[in-house]
Design a protein around this motif. Sequence first.
Motif, PDB file in Angstrom:
ATOM      1  N   ILE A 188      45.515  14.055  -7.687  1.00 21.02           N
ATOM      2  CA  ILE A 188      44.311  14.155  -8.398  1.00 21.02           C
ATOM      3  C   ILE A 188      43.513  13.014  -8.187  1.00 21.02           C
ATOM      4  N   ILE A 189      42.054  13.265  -8.129  1.00 23.55           N
ATOM      5  CA  ILE A 189      41.001  12.282  -7.955  1.00 23.55           C
ATOM      6  C   ILE A 189      40.362  11.822  -9.005  1.00 23.55           C
ATOM      7  N   THR A 190      40.324  10.740  -9.554  1.00 28.74           N
ATOM      8  CA  THR A 190      39.405  10.232 -10.750  1.00 28.74           C
ATOM      9  C   THR A 190      38.264   9.711 -10.228  1.00 28.74           C
ATOM     10  N   THR A 191      37.183   9.804 -10.925  1.00 33.98           N
ATOM     11  CA  THR A 191      35.788   9.330 -10.573  1.00 33.98           C
ATOM     12  C   THR A 191      34.809   9.359 -11.977  1.00 33.98           C
ATOM     13  N   ASN A 192      34.045   8.265 -12.156  1.00 37.30           N
ATOM     14  CA  ASN A 192      33.120   8.428 -12.962  1.00 37.30           C
ATOM     15  C   ASN A 192      31.686   8.792 -12.480  1.00 37.30           C
ATOM     16  N   ASP A 193      31.630   9.210 -11.435  1.00 34.34           N
ATOM     17  CA  ASP A 193      30.579   9.827 -10.696  1.00 34.34           C
ATOM     18  C   ASP A 193      30.425  11.159 -10.941  1.00 34.34           C
TER      19      ASP A 193
END
Length: 368
Positions: A188-193
């Motif tokens: 999984i990849i997390t980001t705030n963008d």
Amino acid sequence: MINVTSLSFDKEVEDSVLGVIRSGNIAQGPKVREFEEKFAQLSNTKHAVALNNGTTSLIASLQVLGIGLGDEVITSPFTFIATINAILSTGATAILADINLEDFNIDVESIKSLITPRTKAIMPVHLYGQMANMIEIEKIAIEHNLFIVEDSAQSHGASIEGRMAGSFGLGSFSFYATKNLTTGEGGIITTNDDSIAEELRILRNQGMRSKYEYVMQGNNYRMTDLQAALVIPQLNKYETVIQKRSFNASYLNNALSDCDSLVTPSQLPGRKHVWHQFTIALEENLNRQTFVENMAGQGINVGIYYPALVCDYQLYSNHPLVKQGNMSNARSLAKRVVSLPIHEKLTESELLEIAKATKYSEENSNEN
Ligand SMILES: *Cc1c(COP(=O)(O)O)cnc(C)c1O
């Protein structure tokens, strides 16, 4: 034998997976979506995009940032081979920094010494469940206008100064069978963008924005609902798992405190360690091979993560896209680490056995 990992699933997990089988929606669907929402909550990020494994998550993270040929990515040489494989897969150059001996993670001063006009990203690896010094690494990234891709494969739910793993830039996690949370294979990849999350969703699905509307060269990086259904119930109990692993770590740390030839791991101030591994370092007077054999003789299987630096393997030792900085700490440590069982299924009597076996092995593994 007591092993480094022990996998078993409860009724809730069985029911969750069975529910997907009965629904007939076994590819990517509502369960993946639910997992993404829950994982974003755990990591305190706006988005989480699930992929088919941790290695493709690293690759997709770099791809979505436009990193490729001619770009340099600074990372740790003391990691699983996937970290460097991912960088090289994009065509970028891997720059190997040193680690520090407090947390075994990439060293801040070493990063600074390796920055060039071609540097595009820093890829710290949060090894064994404890985060690298992201507070300082973030400052470097801001000062030099660099991306951060956290290889958080071993550190779901870890934090530094209250800020979560995967929340500093792009966070790449793995759910391989041996990790703290698992889907068998998964990432999984997390980001705030918002736009990066959107692009990642397109990238993982053949570059398709809506049906047959292809907007970039994509791939099939999708996770399935069967995999997501396996991990959703684990997420609900994960805090208890971390607590049990921490308890086990304190137990072993106390029990081994008088072993002069072993350096035991610690949780640094301000950090939440999720104890993926409990890794000790043997002093130079001990022979690791003998130590490992002694442990096995006492019924304890240990792990060696990792026996060599990624650049020690012939295929990468003279590779034109693998540049080695000074790695003296990493070199020394790779020869001396041993990971003891720490997983949440261990009973107190098993912990006692592990401690006894470790003391015995310490006393009976001298070089001469
Ligand atoms: C497990 C792991 C990966 C790769 O994850 P996979 O899901 O096995 O592809 C990458 N980096 C580190 C540090 C890992 O431990």
